[in-house]
Design a protein around this motif. Structure first.
Motif, PDB file in Angstrom:
ATOM      1  N   ALA A   1      -8.084  -6.175  40.132  1.00 56.13           N
ATOM      2  CA  ALA A   1      -7.426  -5.231  41.031  1.00 56.13           C
ATOM      3  C   ALA A   1      -6.517  -5.992  41.985  1.00 56.13           C
ATOM      4  O   ALA A   1      -6.910  -7.024  42.539  1.00 56.13           O
ATOM      5  CB  ALA A   1      -8.456  -4.434  41.821  1.00 56.13           C
ATOM      6  N   PRO A   2      -5.268  -5.522  42.181  1.00 56.60           N
ATOM      7  CA  PRO A   2      -4.352  -6.218  43.096  1.00 56.60           C
ATOM      8  C   PRO A   2      -4.694  -5.925  44.552  1.00 56.60           C
ATOM      9  O   PRO A   2      -5.172  -4.849  44.887  1.00 56.60           O
ATOM     10  CB  PRO A   2      -2.986  -5.627  42.722  1.00 56.60           C
ATOM     11  CG  PRO A   2      -3.308  -4.246  42.243  1.00 56.60           C
ATOM     12  CD  PRO A   2      -4.653  -4.342  41.551  1.00 56.60           C
ATOM     13  N   VAL A   3      -4.440  -6.903  45.408  1.00 52.76           N
ATOM     14  CA  VAL A   3      -4.567  -6.736  46.857  1.00 52.76           C
ATOM     15  C   VAL A   3      -3.152  -6.649  47.411  1.00 52.76           C
ATOM     16  O   VAL A   3      -2.339  -7.553  47.197  1.00 52.76           O
ATOM     17  CB  VAL A   3      -5.323  -7.919  47.494  1.00 52.76           C
ATOM     18  CG1 VAL A   3      -5.464  -7.714  48.998  1.00 52.76           C
ATOM     19  CG2 VAL A   3      -6.694  -8.069  46.851  1.00 52.76           C
ATOM     20  N   ALA A   4      -2.852  -5.564  48.106  1.00 58.21           N
ATOM     21  CA  ALA A   4      -1.476  -5.322  48.545  1.00 58.21           C
ATOM     22  C   ALA A   4      -1.448  -4.897  50.003  1.00 58.21           C
ATOM     23  O   ALA A   4      -2.415  -4.365  50.540  1.00 58.21           O
ATOM     24  CB  ALA A   4      -0.813  -4.248  47.667  1.00 58.21           C
TER      25      ALA A   4
ATOM     26  N   ASP B   1     -16.517  -0.082  43.927  1.00 53.06           N
ATOM     27  CA  ASP B   1     -16.667  -1.055  45.012  1.00 53.06           C
ATOM     28  C   ASP B   1     -15.465  -1.994  45.084  1.00 53.06           C
ATOM     29  O   ASP B   1     -15.015  -2.364  46.181  1.00 53.06           O
ATOM     30  CB  ASP B   1     -17.949  -1.873  44.808  1.00 53.06           C
ATOM     31  CG  ASP B   1     -19.203  -1.036  45.001  1.00 53.06           C
ATOM     32  OD1 ASP B   1     -19.119   0.008  45.678  1.00 53.06           O
ATOM     33  OD2 ASP B   1     -20.255  -1.418  44.462  1.00 53.06           O
ATOM     34  N   LEU B   2     -14.924  -2.383  43.932  1.00 55.35           N
ATOM     35  CA  LEU B   2     -13.787  -3.300  43.904  1.00 55.35           C
ATOM     36  C   LEU B   2     -12.555  -2.658  44.532  1.00 55.35           C
ATOM     37  O   LEU B   2     -11.836  -3.297  45.312  1.00 55.35           O
ATOM     38  CB  LEU B   2     -13.493  -3.719  42.463  1.00 55.35           C
ATOM     39  CG  LEU B   2     -12.361  -4.745  42.271  1.00 55.35           C
ATOM     40  CD1 LEU B   2     -12.720  -6.060  42.940  1.00 55.35           C
ATOM     41  CD2 LEU B   2     -12.085  -4.963  40.781  1.00 55.35           C
TER      42      LEU B   2
ATOM     43  N   SER C   1      -8.553  -2.427  48.892  1.00 52.99           N
ATOM     44  CA  SER C   1      -7.733  -1.597  49.779  1.00 52.99           C
ATOM     45  C   SER C   1      -7.950  -1.986  51.234  1.00 52.99           C
ATOM     46  O   SER C   1      -6.996  -2.116  52.009  1.00 52.99           O
ATOM     47  CB  SER C   1      -8.053  -0.116  49.553  1.00 52.99           C
ATOM     48  OG  SER C   1      -9.399   0.159  49.871  1.00 52.99           O
ATOM     49  N   THR C   2      -9.218  -2.184  51.627  1.00 57.05           N
ATOM     50  CA  THR C   2      -9.516  -2.587  53.005  1.00 57.05           C
ATOM     51  C   THR C   2      -9.040  -4.010  53.273  1.00 57.05           C
ATOM     52  O   THR C   2      -8.479  -4.304  54.333  1.00 57.05           O
ATOM     53  CB  THR C   2     -11.031  -2.490  53.259  1.00 57.05           C
ATOM     54  OG1 THR C   2     -11.498  -1.187  52.885  1.00 57.05           O
ATOM     55  CG2 THR C   2     -11.343  -2.722  54.724  1.00 57.05           C
TER      56      THR C   2
ATOM     57  N   LEU D   1      -5.548  -8.299  55.774  1.00 59.29           N
ATOM     58  CA  LEU D   1      -4.754  -9.504  55.544  1.00 59.29           C
ATOM     59  C   LEU D   1      -3.284  -9.258  55.863  1.00 59.29           C
ATOM     60  O   LEU D   1      -2.581 -10.159  56.343  1.00 59.29           O
ATOM     61  CB  LEU D   1      -4.901  -9.972  54.098  1.00 59.29           C
ATOM     62  CG  LEU D   1      -6.235 -10.634  53.727  1.00 59.29           C
ATOM     63  CD1 LEU D   1      -6.233 -11.038  52.266  1.00 59.29           C
ATOM     64  CD2 LEU D   1      -6.508 -11.845  54.609  1.00 59.29           C
ATOM     65  N   GLY D   2      -2.797  -8.038  55.611  1.00 56.65           N
ATOM     66  CA  GLY D   2      -1.420  -7.719  55.965  1.00 56.65           C
ATOM     67  C   GLY D   2      -1.183  -7.828  57.462  1.00 56.65           C
ATOM     68  O   GLY D   2      -0.162  -8.349  57.917  1.00 56.65           O
TER      69      GLY D   2
END
Length: 580
Positions: A339-342, A367-368, A373-374, A379-380
């Motif tokens: 899953a990408p983290v954006a 859960d992933l 998403s959180t 991090l953004g």
């Protein structure tokens, strides 16, 4: 019979006309809604550019896209009055997204910025959800219209075919049958509900009084009831995990702390499943391992070659023997979810999880997605804050540290009693160079000298540009001799650099060392500055070291300063004058 035939033909024409009109309206609504969805994506795209890049053109484009979206929705509302509240909700969501973007742009501090980013992500998701609701509503209404027309057609044919007598008899028979059916259903339902809650677990069967068909139905009902209990318990645990994870990330104020929290969450929630988090490096191309709780799963050579980052969605490689396989999996038979983290619509990391237990795959997927998403939001925010801090401490022309960063580092070195050397540099005849060749050439000369300083310093040193043509190099742990060698290396490197780029220029250098000359960075700066001017007086393009120890100077005022050394007392007087 003729009258009956004409009546049937009239009903058929009416139903066909109504059906055509319903299809036409549905097609118009679908077309307008499709354009509205495109306009909404333009709104989100331009609003994101406005919020992150602070591009005024993006803001104007976002305002125009919101106007186009409003016009589309007004046209849709005229054709779909039953869903006017949902349409207004979409318009409000677009305006809310623009307002949230302006909040990100105008955020005065970290706390406001965090809240503004969260509000912006929520507004974007809210706008997407409202459009999906409209599409769902359109599809449901079309299905209801088709079902209604079909029912009307069948009902009309039945009504015109039955004679009044049979209709009356059928009505009486049905009413009687319904009464008997309700009585039996009420009686059976009472036993069913009692048996569902009061069941012999070992026996696994219901009362034989119901008969085989009803017994099977009750057993199915009991099984479904137990499944619902399991699902409800799993959803409750997932909601608790999501809330605790959000609260934990809100406490973390650095990426390292965030990664520690992610590792704890993965071990706690995902159990024996292997978890990895890969984050893009400073170039934005390579991937670095930030978190791991198990074996190596997948190692894409670059971020662009990662399927999850490239597509921006969850990629399921968990189906054994399936066609969808990642070419970079360490084990081709490994079952992995990626899953990408954006943040702000841009993917910058990928989270991977693998488990051999197929029964847990769905829970791991849920859960992933909650985790990424959180994590992306937090991090953004941290990256945006780090970028702001970097800009606040950096000279925009040369990329060197500015006066604020210089003062901060010097104060920290004094506080920790760390020895260091100051190498103060000033470009010779820089004003004349500017007047003859122009300010653009002068800026290029500043950039060339900045590169020379960067190349001549180590990783734990700091090259600064306090202002104008003045530069300072902070060298940790060096004495006068070592600092003198660095200064000579800088002068030689500058000579080689300007011989290639032109115009040629030189630099004068002053050196002061802690603790040999003083233990205060303010005194050392004044001493280095005085040494610099001594170098100017000696003909420029040379380096001068400050006098060895101003304490000795105070003890022996009669001793004259030697050539190439600094009058410390004069430097202190200059410093006192500046303070006053």
């Amino acid at each position: 019979m003729l009258v009956l035939g004409l009546f049937i033909a009239g009903i058929e024409m009416f139903l066909e006309s109504t059906s055509s009109e319903a299809r036409r309206l549905g097609a118009e609504r679908a077309e307008i809604l499709g354009h509205a969805h495109t306009d909404a994506r333009d709104v989100l795209k331009n609003v994101s550019l406005f919020a992150i890049d602070r591009d005024p053109a993006a803001r104007d484009a976002a305002v125009g896209a919101i106007a186009d979206l409003s016009a589309r929705l007004d046209s849709l509302r005229a054709r779909w009055k039953s869903h006017a509240p949902k349409i207004e909700g979409v318009k409000d969501s677009g305006i809310l997204a623009m307002t949230a973007a302006e909040g990100v742009w105008k955020a005065p501090n970290e706390d406001k910025l965090i809240r503004a980013f969260i509000s912006f992500d929520e507004a974007s998701v809210h706008l997407e959800d409202r459009l999906i609701e409209l599409q769902s509503g359109l599809a449901e209404e079309q299905e209801r219209d088709a079902a209604t027309l079909s029912s009307l057609r069948r009902g009309a044919l039945v009504l015109v075919a039955l004679i009044p007598l049979l209709s009356g008899l059928f009505f009486l028979w049905r009413r009687l049958n319904q009464r008997l059916a309700w009585q039996k259903a009420s009686h059976d339902l009472e036993f069913i509900l009692r048996d569902v809650h009061d069941t012999d677990e070992d026996r696994g069967q219901v009362s034989p009084l119901f008969g085989p068909d009803l017994t099977e139905a009750v057993n199915n009902l009991r099984s479904s009831y137990r499944d619902l209990i399991v699902i409800e318990r799993a959803e409750r645990l997932h909601a608790r995990f999501a809330q605790e994870f959000i609260e934990a990330l809100e406490i973390d104020d650095s990426t390292d702390h965030v990664y520690d929290t992610v590792e704890r969450a993965a071990r706690t929630r995902m159990g024996d499943a292997a978890f990895r988090l890969l984050v893009t490096d400073s170039s934005g191309e390579g991937l670095q391992e930030a978190v791991t709780t198990g074996q190596t799963l997948c190692n894409p050579p670059t971020a662009r070659r990662c399927a999850a980052i490239r597509s921006g969605r969850l990629v399921d490689f968990s189906k054994r023997g399936g066609l969808v396989r990642c070419p970079f999996l360490e084990d081709p038979n490994c079952k992995v979810l990626c899953a990408p983290v954006a943040a702000a619509g841009k993917s910058f990391a990928v989270a991977q999880v693998s488990s051999e237990n197929e029964a847990t795959t769905e829970n791991l997927s849920t859960d992933l997605m909650t985790l990424v998403s959180t994590l992306g939001t937090r991090l953004g925010v941290l990256r945006a804050l780090a970028e702001r801090e970097f800009q606040a401490a950096t000279d925009p022309l040369t990329g060197l540290a500015n006066r604020r960063a210089m003062d901060s580092m010097l104060a920290e070195l004094d506080r920790t009693d760390t020895p260091y050397a100051l190498v103060a540099c000033d470009l010779d005849h820089f004003k004349q160079l500017n007047d003859v060749h122009g300010h653009e050439t002068g800026d290029r000369c500043l950039e060339v000298f900045a590169e020379v300083l960067k190349e001549g310093s180590r990783s734990d040193d700091l090259a600064c540009r306090p202002g104008g043509e003045e530069f300072l190099l902070i060298l940790r742990g060096l004495d006068c001799a070592a600092a003198q060698r660095v200064a000579d290396r800088i002068r030689n490197s500058l000579a080689r650099a300007v011989s290639k780029t032109g115009p040629e220029f030189t630099t004068s250098i002053g050196i002061a060392v802690r603790p040999q000359h003083s233990e205060s960075h303010e005194v050392l700066l004044a001493l280095a500055d005085q040494a610099l001017y001594e170098a100017k007086e000696q003909g420029r393009d040379c380096a001068v070291v400050a006098k060895s120890d101003f304490h000795d100077s105070e003890k022996d005022d009669a001793e004259p300063p030697t050539s190439g050394e600094l009058d410390v007392q004069a430097a202190l007087e200059v410093l006192d004058t500046q303070r006053r």
